[in-house]
Design a protein around this motif. Structure first.
Motif, mmCIF file in Angstrom:
data_model
loop_
_atom_site.group_PDB
_atom_site.id
_atom_site.type_symbol
_atom_site.label_atom_id
_atom_site.label_comp_id
_atom_site.label_asym_id
_atom_site.label_seq_id
_atom_site.Cartn_x
_atom_site.Cartn_y
_atom_site.Cartn_z
ATOM 1 N N GLY A 133 0.828 -1.209 0.000
ATOM 2 C CA GLY A 133 0.000 0.000 0.000
ATOM 3 C C GLY A 133 0.859 1.254 0.000
ATOM 4 N N GLY B 39 0.055 4.352 0.307
ATOM 5 C CA GLY B 39 -0.713 5.488 0.822
ATOM 6 C C GLY B 39 0.097 6.203 1.896
ATOM 7 N N VAL C 14 4.677 -1.881 -2.553
ATOM 8 C CA VAL C 14 3.841 -2.508 -3.579
ATOM 9 C C VAL C 14 2.484 -1.803 -3.559
ATOM 10 C CG1 VAL C 14 2.793 -4.664 -4.369
ATOM 11 C CG2 VAL C 14 4.990 -4.722 -3.162
ATOM 12 N N VAL D 204 -0.734 -7.865 -4.370
ATOM 13 C CA VAL D 204 -0.157 -8.920 -3.538
ATOM 14 C C VAL D 204 -1.160 -10.068 -3.521
ATOM 15 C CG1 VAL D 204 0.502 -9.516 -1.175
ATOM 16 C CG2 VAL D 204 1.167 -7.302 -2.140
ATOM 17 N N SER E 22 -0.507 -1.898 4.912
ATOM 18 C CA SER E 22 -1.083 -0.553 5.111
ATOM 19 C C SER E 22 -1.954 -0.228 3.906
ATOM 20 C CB SER E 22 0.024 0.485 5.300
ATOM 21 O OG SER E 22 1.010 0.363 4.289
ATOM 22 N N ARG F 191 -7.954 1.856 6.376
ATOM 23 C CA ARG F 191 -8.535 1.600 7.693
ATOM 24 C C ARG F 191 -10.057 1.488 7.585
ATOM 25 N NH1 ARG F 191 -5.302 2.246 11.999
ATOM 26 N NH2 ARG F 191 -6.953 3.042 13.357
ATOM 27 N N VAL G 185 -1.879 16.178 5.048
ATOM 28 C CA VAL G 185 -0.415 16.318 5.107
ATOM 29 C C VAL G 185 0.225 14.943 5.226
ATOM 30 C CG1 VAL G 185 1.534 17.348 6.342
ATOM 31 C CG2 VAL G 185 -0.678 18.531 6.340
ATOM 32 N N VAL G 186 1.252 14.702 4.429
ATOM 33 C CA VAL G 186 2.063 13.494 4.589
ATOM 34 C C VAL G 186 3.387 13.977 5.170
ATOM 35 C CG1 VAL G 186 2.953 11.427 3.443
ATOM 36 C CG2 VAL G 186 1.019 12.662 2.443
HETATM 37 P P1 NAI Z 1 -4.449 4.851 2.406
HETATM 38 O O1 NAI Z 1 -5.857 4.761 1.990
HETATM 39 O O2 NAI Z 1 -3.797 6.172 2.568
HETATM 40 O O3 NAI Z 1 -3.527 4.029 1.402
HETATM 41 C C1 NAI Z 1 -3.748 2.677 1.130
HETATM 42 C C2 NAI Z 1 -3.073 2.347 -0.173
HETATM 43 O O4 NAI Z 1 -3.087 0.949 -0.335
HETATM 44 C C3 NAI Z 1 -3.783 2.946 -1.386
HETATM 45 O O5 NAI Z 1 -2.825 3.576 -2.198
HETATM 46 C C4 NAI Z 1 -4.417 1.738 -2.058
HETATM 47 O O6 NAI Z 1 -4.521 1.883 -3.458
HETATM 48 C C5 NAI Z 1 -3.440 0.651 -1.684
HETATM 49 N N1 NAI Z 1 -3.983 -0.700 -1.666
HETATM 50 C C6 NAI Z 1 -5.216 -1.101 -1.266
HETATM 51 N N2 NAI Z 1 -5.321 -2.442 -1.363
HETATM 52 C C7 NAI Z 1 -4.125 -2.891 -1.833
HETATM 53 C C8 NAI Z 1 -3.609 -4.172 -2.127
HETATM 54 N N3 NAI Z 1 -4.336 -5.264 -1.941
HETATM 55 N N4 NAI Z 1 -2.346 -4.276 -2.603
HETATM 56 C C9 NAI Z 1 -1.582 -3.154 -2.771
HETATM 57 N N5 NAI Z 1 -2.026 -1.909 -2.511
HETATM 58 C C10 NAI Z 1 -3.283 -1.790 -2.020
HETATM 59 O O7 NAI Z 1 -4.384 3.995 3.772
HETATM 60 P P2 NAI Z 1 -3.263 3.869 4.864
HETATM 61 O O8 NAI Z 1 -1.946 4.316 4.341
HETATM 62 O O9 NAI Z 1 -3.389 2.505 5.428
HETATM 63 O O10 NAI Z 1 -3.747 4.906 5.943
HETATM 64 C C11 NAI Z 1 -5.052 4.811 6.523
HETATM 65 C C12 NAI Z 1 -5.574 6.156 6.896
HETATM 66 O O11 NAI Z 1 -4.887 6.679 8.003
HETATM 67 C C13 NAI Z 1 -5.390 7.161 5.762
HETATM 68 O O12 NAI Z 1 -6.560 7.179 4.988
HETATM 69 C C14 NAI Z 1 -5.193 8.452 6.449
HETATM 70 O O13 NAI Z 1 -6.400 9.153 6.479
HETATM 71 C C15 NAI Z 1 -4.792 8.086 7.875
HETATM 72 N N6 NAI Z 1 -3.407 8.517 8.101
HETATM 73 C C16 NAI Z 1 -3.106 9.837 7.988
HETATM 74 C C17 NAI Z 1 -1.820 10.288 8.141
HETATM 75 C C18 NAI Z 1 -1.544 11.728 7.973
HETATM 76 O O14 NAI Z 1 -2.457 12.521 7.976
HETATM 77 N N7 NAI Z 1 -0.279 12.137 7.829
HETATM 78 C C19 NAI Z 1 -0.719 9.379 8.440
HETATM 79 C C20 NAI Z 1 -1.135 8.001 8.485
HETATM 80 C C21 NAI Z 1 -2.434 7.621 8.347
#
Ligand code: NAI
Ligand code: FAD
Length: 463
Positions: free
Chosen positions: A178, A180, A200, A235, A268, A271, A348-349
């Motif tokens: 992921g 993200g 990935v 994956v 990741s 959520r 923000v990242v």
């Molecule tokens: P995310 O939604 O940001 O990213 C998940 C990524 O995984 C996406 O790019 C998606 O296309 C990909 N993905 C989904 N299924 C997949 C698969 N089977 N194989 C490969 N890729 C796949 O979710 P993430 O990173 O888990 O974060 C969750 C939430 O936590 C975010 O939506 C965000 O709102 C919050 N968060 C916010 C932060 C910040 O504001 N700086 C920091 C960390 C988390």
């Protein structure tokens, strides 16, 4: 005797819930907050925003020493990693801030009901075997990690974000599933500390939801930092043998399968809202297709007296969105008018450089109408240049006719701080000209926002 034990009972003490509880108490309402964790603050303070930023900040220093950035400024050092101490300062940050919420609860006379809450009816819940009643109940139960079917998280070899924050040693090879926000932030931490990191990503590009230019530029920068990407790749399985993982991947659109070896795999992929065990069936509250609780603009659910905020309702899963909803819901319960402008929630990242945006992406803005775009490279900003940070840009998107700013996107070291200015300007309905004619202090990274706004009219000075 009062009809109910409390005026307001909040379920969950994350940034949504604890803020709602404090505001409700400030407004003179008798308030309790049920939380099942040992400490207050929810995902954000315990295993999310705060500990991840503690590791990002510390690893940024290590990287600056290790990658020659400090040497460039005349400081020669050979860093030695004390991972235990790095984790120690992370735990200190969490302890200090979660303890701070406990102090605020006491100060504001919010009662903490320790334990899991489950509805009995719309005005009563059971917490730790005891029934508690309230005139208003706010669901702020947050979210948890989306599992990847067939992949078991053991928090040793295959970890989620919580496990990835606590790794006892730097993995040799790490695969992040992921691309993200979590994948890039925590992938960056371990890459900086020495891991070989491969991300990935199922889609063709990382960072879904961000502006197209930002996604491209971010990928370029992360690649230069040594993170490898396999985009357009899914994956299909992860097997663990003798403390090592084998990740099976194949092109998302079909093609030859491949296997990647890893010491640690981070899952990741998003959520999901926390609603299990809440007893929503007892109050007849149904979830939408994405498992979220729907509300109206006041954060009322379909059930009278039951409200919901934060990650458990639709919208970006962000702490500041949850906090603002927490304030608004309390004000609405108290009979005031609590509003959240969901069109202007900044993202923000917290990588190096930081990546931030607010409002529409160029792609979405174009779909809605005619636009003008101004872009200014950080290489033209004197402060960024002096600090040896030439990467990134600021992009201002404005309506072609009214000149009203529709979106701002930034990549630079302090983008997360700079985006507040753009959000505030947009909240006040600013035009790009308003920003261009606002005096910005020199030398600051923020001058790049002014220049990008000037570029909307085609007249920046420093490019
Ligand atoms: P995310 O939604 O940001 O990213 C998940 C990524 O995984 C996406 O790019 C998606 O296309 C990909 N993905 C989904 N299924 C997949 C698969 N089977 N194989 C490969 N890729 C796949 O979710 P993430 O990173 O888990 O974060 C969750 C939430 O936590 C975010 O939506 C965000 O709102 C919050 N968060 C916010 C932060 C910040 O504001 N700086 C920091 C960390 C988390
Ligand atoms: P939560 O913070 O999830 O809190 C909900 C609380 O409710 C939890 O403590 C849970 O134990 C409790 N609970 C659940 N069910 C019950 C029940 N039945 N009874 C009692 N208690 C219950 N967002 C940002 O804006 N910036 C960031 O930098 C950022 N970084 C992140 C990094 C990571 C690694 C992760 C995982 C998330 C990050 N987020 C970040 C997202 C942010 O943490 C969430 O958006 C935010 O915490 C949501 O707040 P909330 O109050 O809705 O829920």
């Amino acid at each position: 005797m009062a009809e109910y034990d409390y005026d307001v009972l909040v379920i969950g003490a994350g940034p949504g819930g604890y803020v709602a509880a404090i505001r409700a108490a400030q407004l003179g309402l008798k308030t309790a907050c049920a939380e099942s964790r040992e400490t207050l603050g929810g995902t954000c303070l315990n295993v999310g925003c705060i500990p991840s930023k503690a590791m990002l900040h510390a690893s940024e220093y290590f990287d600056a020493a290790a990658n020659g950035a400090m040497a460039k400024m005349g400081i020669k050092v050979t860093p030695e990693l004390d991972l235990e101490a790095m984790h120690g300062q992370r735990l200190d940050a969490v302890k200090g801030l979660t303890g701070g919420i406990e102090f605020l609860f006491k100060k504001n006379k919010v009662t903490w009901l320790k334990g899991r809450a489950s509805f009995e009816d719309a005005h009563s819940v059971t917490v730790n075997g005891e029934e508690v009643t309230a005139k208003n109940i706010v669901i702020a139960t947050g979210s948890s990690v989306t599992p990847l079917p067939g992949v078991e998280i053991d928090q040793k070899v295959v970890v989620d974000s919580t496990g990835a924050l606590e790794l006892p040693k730097v993995p040799g090879k790490m695969v992040v599933i992921g691309g993200g926000v979590i994948g890039l932030e925590l992938g960056s931490v371990w890459r900086r500390l020495g891991a070989e990191v491969t991300v990935v990503e199922y889609l063709d590009q990382i960072l879904p939801g961000f502006d197209g230019d930002v996604r491209k530029e971010a990928a370029k920068i992360f690649k230069k930092q040594g993170i490898a990407f396999k985009t357009g790749t899914k994956v299909t399985g992860v097997t663990v043998n003798g403390g090592k993982a084998t990740v099976s991947v194949e092109p998302a659109k079909g093609g030859d399968a491949e296997q990647i070896e890893a010491d640690v795999v981070l899952v990741s992929i998003g959520r999901k809202p926390n609603t299990d065990g809440l007893g929503l069936d007892k109050i007849g509250l149904e979830l939408n297709q994405r498992g979220q609780i729907e509300t109206d603009h006041s954060f009322r659910t379909k059930v009278d007296g039951v409200w919901a905020i934060g990650d458990v309702i639709p919208g970006p899963m962000l702490a500041h969105k949850a906090e603002d909803e927490g304030i608004a819901v309390a004000e609405n319960i108290a009979g005031q008018t609590g509003i959240v402008n969901h069109d202007l929630i900044p993202s923000v990242v917290y990588t190096w450089p930081e990546i931030a945006g607010v409002g529409l992406t160029e792609e979405t803005a174009k779909e809605k109408g005619e636009i003008k775009v101004g872009k200014f490279p950080m290489a033209g900003n004197s402060r960024a240049k002096t600090n040896h940070e030439p990467e990134g840009f600021v992009k201002v998107i404005a309506d072609a006719k009214s000149d009203r700013v529709l979106g701002v996107w930034i990549i630079t070291s302090v983008a997360g701080t700079m985006i507040a200015q753009a959000t505030q300007a947009m909240e006040f309905g600013a035009t790009s000209e308003d920003i261009a004619y606002t005096c910005h202090a020199h030398p600051t990274h923020s001058e790049a926002i002014k220049e990008a706004a000037m570029a909307v009219q085609g007249k920046p000075i420093h490019v």
